[in-house]
Design an enzyme around this catalytic site. Structure first.
Site, PDB file in Angstrom:
ATOM      1  N   ASP A   1      -5.970  -0.404  -1.592  1.00 36.96           N
ATOM      2  CA  ASP A   1      -6.694  -1.311  -2.482  1.00 36.96           C
ATOM      3  C   ASP A   1      -7.975  -1.842  -1.873  1.00 36.96           C
ATOM      4  OD1 ASP A   1      -5.241  -3.065  -0.554  1.00 36.96           O
ATOM      5  OD2 ASP A   1      -6.195  -4.626  -1.752  1.00 36.96           O
TER       6      ASP A   1
ATOM      7  N   LYS B   1      -7.148   6.803  10.420  1.00 35.64           N
ATOM      8  CA  LYS B   1      -8.572   6.650  10.760  1.00 35.64           C
ATOM      9  C   LYS B   1      -8.703   6.679  12.274  1.00 35.64           C
ATOM     10  CE  LYS B   1     -10.562   3.732   7.183  1.00 35.64           C
ATOM     11  NZ  LYS B   1     -11.010   2.357   6.857  1.00 35.64           N
TER      12      LYS B   1
ATOM     13  N   ASP C   1       0.445   3.168   4.138  1.00 36.58           N
ATOM     14  CA  ASP C   1      -0.646   3.935   3.539  1.00 36.58           C
ATOM     15  C   ASP C   1      -1.631   4.445   4.588  1.00 36.58           C
ATOM     16  OD1 ASP C   1      -1.559   1.360   4.123  1.00 36.58           O
ATOM     17  OD2 ASP C   1      -2.328   0.945   2.120  1.00 36.58           O
TER      18      ASP C   1
ATOM     19  N   ARG D   1      -5.402   0.601  -6.671  1.00 40.47           N
ATOM     20  CA  ARG D   1      -4.208   1.243  -6.105  1.00 40.47           C
ATOM     21  C   ARG D   1      -3.698   2.386  -6.978  1.00 40.47           C
ATOM     22  NH1 ARG D   1      -2.358  -2.176  -1.979  1.00 40.47           N
ATOM     23  NH2 ARG D   1      -2.569  -4.396  -2.353  1.00 40.47           N
TER      24      ARG D   1
ATOM     25  N   THR E   1      -1.179  -3.175  12.593  1.00 40.11           N
ATOM     26  CA  THR E   1      -0.089  -3.431  11.652  1.00 40.11           C
ATOM     27  C   THR E   1       1.172  -2.715  12.112  1.00 40.11           C
ATOM     28  OG1 THR E   1      -1.629  -3.674   9.813  1.00 40.11           O
ATOM     29  CG2 THR E   1       0.650  -3.161   9.246  1.00 40.11           C
TER      30      THR E   1
ATOM     31  N   ASP F   1      -5.037   2.335  10.678  1.00 43.06           N
ATOM     32  CA  ASP F   1      -6.465   2.067  10.901  1.00 43.06           C
ATOM     33  C   ASP F   1      -6.613   1.653  12.367  1.00 43.06           C
ATOM     34  OD1 ASP F   1      -9.171   1.487  10.396  1.00 43.06           O
ATOM     35  OD2 ASP F   1      -8.734  -0.503   9.636  1.00 43.06           O
ATOM     36  N   THR F   2      -6.656   0.362  12.660  1.00 44.54           N
ATOM     37  CA  THR F   2      -6.659  -0.047  14.073  1.00 44.54           C
ATOM     38  C   THR F   2      -5.301   0.242  14.712  1.00 44.54           C
ATOM     39  OG1 THR F   2      -5.871  -2.285  13.597  1.00 44.54           O
ATOM     40  CG2 THR F   2      -8.266  -1.932  13.573  1.00 44.54           C
TER      41      THR F   2
ATOM     42  N   GLY G   1       0.774  -1.239   0.000  1.00 42.41           N
ATOM     43  CA  GLY G   1       0.000   0.000   0.000  1.00 42.41           C
ATOM     44  C   GLY G   1       0.801   1.282   0.000  1.00 42.41           C
TER      45      GLY G   1
END
Ligand code: IMP
Ligand code: MG
Length: 179
Positions: A153, A125, A94, A159, A101, A97-98, A38
């Site tokens: 993606d 986010k 990229d 992408r 990663t 989020d949570t 990403g």
């Protein structure tokens, strides 16, 4: 597809991020570590927006086993990572989020003995983040909507879009998936 962040807005923020990195890492041995897949679009633009000596390296992280936005397991492939001993590493992804990663990547990098590790992302986010970590650098905070483009993606599609978009049902069906 609804455009959330335009190509022009991205260009401007990436330029600002490049300047910030150039200032903060001016006398430090920097390796920018892009997270496959990403980050590749951001990586290519960001390194050209910097003016300090730097190395580029890649690591792969994939979440799998869950739904589109709720993956259950993280797999990190660090076989491409070069020697980072004593270097300042900036992990580039990229989206935050949570945050799981990035936490997993930080853990994996300990074995490479870098001097210092920071994190940078295009998108954050904030409402979804569930770890005690925040990205050191980000370009945009976004609401909890599924987005694609500029490296991000759905089903490995979209992408290449030069903007950040919110796909609608028909976009997702075209990409061979389902909402
Ligand atoms: P995490 O939840 O921070 O661990 O992010 C996991 C991964 O999910 C990210 O690296 C992205 O690949 C993916 N992801 C999260 N949100 C989105 C989205 O809105 N669009 C596309 N991929 C996403
Ligand atoms: Mg990713």
């Amino acid at each position: 597809m609804r455009v959330m962040i335009t190509e022009q807005e991205i260009r401007e923020r990436v330029r600002e991020l490049g300047e910030k990195i150039s200032t903060e890492y001016s006398d430090r041995p920097l390796t920018i570590l892009g997270v496959l897949t990403g980050s590749v679009v951001l990586l290519a633009d960001l390194i050209r927006a910097t003016s300090v000596p730097l190395r580029v390296a890649l690591i792969q992280a994939s979440s799998y086993g869950g739904t589109r936005t709720s993956p259950t397991a993280l797999s990190v492939n660090s076989s491409l990572v070069p020697d980072l001993t004593g270097r300042d590493v900036l992990i580039l992804d990229d989206i935050f989020d949570t945050g799981k990663t990035m936490v997993g990547l930080l853990e994996s990098l300990k074995a490479f003995h870098p001097r210092c590790v920071r994190t940078a992302v295009l998108l954050w986010k904030t409402d979804r983040t569930c770890v005690h970590l925040e990205p050191d650098y980000f370009c945009f905070k976004i609401p909890d909507e599924f987005v694609v483009g500029y490296g991000l993606d759905y089903n490995d599609e979209f992408r290449h879009l030069p903007y950040i978009g919110v796909p609608d049902e028909s976009d997702l069906v075209k990409a061979g998936g389902h909402a």
